[in-house]
Design a protein around this motif. Structure first.
Motif, PDB file in Angstrom:
ATOM      1  N   GLN A 143       4.844  14.163   4.775  1.00 29.73           N
ATOM      2  CA  GLN A 143       4.134  13.725   5.817  1.00 29.73           C
ATOM      3  C   GLN A 143       2.660  13.008   5.414  1.00 29.73           C
ATOM      4  O   GLN A 143       1.793  13.830   4.915  1.00 29.73           O
ATOM      5  N   TYR A 144       2.437  11.822   6.189  1.00 26.42           N
ATOM      6  CA  TYR A 144       1.049  11.401   6.235  1.00 26.42           C
ATOM      7  C   TYR A 144       0.445  12.095   7.353  1.00 26.42           C
ATOM      8  O   TYR A 144       1.221  12.561   8.420  1.00 26.42           O
ATOM      9  N   SER A 195       5.847   8.713   7.668  1.00 25.56           N
ATOM     10  CA  SER A 195       4.864   8.710   8.658  1.00 25.56           C
ATOM     11  C   SER A 195       4.703  10.140   9.408  1.00 25.56           C
ATOM     12  O   SER A 195       5.883  10.990   9.050  1.00 25.56           O
ATOM     13  N   TYR A 254       5.585   2.701   5.534  1.00 25.02           N
ATOM     14  CA  TYR A 254       4.918   3.417   6.409  1.00 25.02           C
ATOM     15  C   TYR A 254       5.772   4.583   7.374  1.00 25.02           C
ATOM     16  O   TYR A 254       5.568   5.560   7.499  1.00 25.02           O
ATOM     17  N   ALA A 291      -1.772   7.715   8.314  1.00 22.70           N
ATOM     18  CA  ALA A 291      -0.647   7.063   8.914  1.00 22.70           C
ATOM     19  C   ALA A 291      -1.195   5.601   9.373  1.00 22.70           C
ATOM     20  O   ALA A 291      -1.024   4.459   9.105  1.00 22.70           O
TER      21      ALA A 291
END
Length: 125
Positions: free
Chosen positions: A105-106, A98, A94, A111
């Protein structure tokens, strides 16, 4: 009369352009990871597609660990190194990706899905 015509024209043009709504960016729904009544997040249908679109360019068999291909992702992640079910927000899977992390990046919605999945026990479902 000419002033009234100009005023009416300005009003109609303003009405035409002011009445249009353009929603070019469709926002993704973001679930609340702390909601105990949240719908169950499925590893195979919700989490694996995130890895496929964001992570498998590097994290594949024989490359960067963990292997996040759909066939191997759960087994590669199923350790306390990547998943911390007692403190889900500190889980490496995570935090690294995140929206504030340092990898690819999420999105905020992705996320939240990953965090919810970990919060729900990180099941292979």
């Amino acid at each position: 009369m000419k002033a009234l015509k100009n005023l009416l024209s300005i009003f109609l043009i303003g009405l035409i352009f002011g009445g249009c709504a353009y929603n070019w960016i469709v926002e993704e729904p973001v679930i609340d990871p702390t909601d105990p009544n949240a719908e169950e997040v499925s590893f195979s249908s919700d989490i694996t597609p995130i890895f496929a679109s964001k992570c498998t360019a590097c994290h594949t068999t024989g490359n960067q660990m963990p292997d996040l291909t759909s066939a191997n992702a759960y087994n590669s992640l199923n350790s306390s190194r990547y998943i911390n079910t007692s403190d889900p927000a500190s889980s490496l899977i995570y935090t690294k990706a995140s929206p504030t992390g340092n990898h690819v990046q999420y999105s905020e919605a992705e996320a939240a899905l990953v965090l919810t999945w970990i919060t729900q026990g990180a099941q292979n479902n």
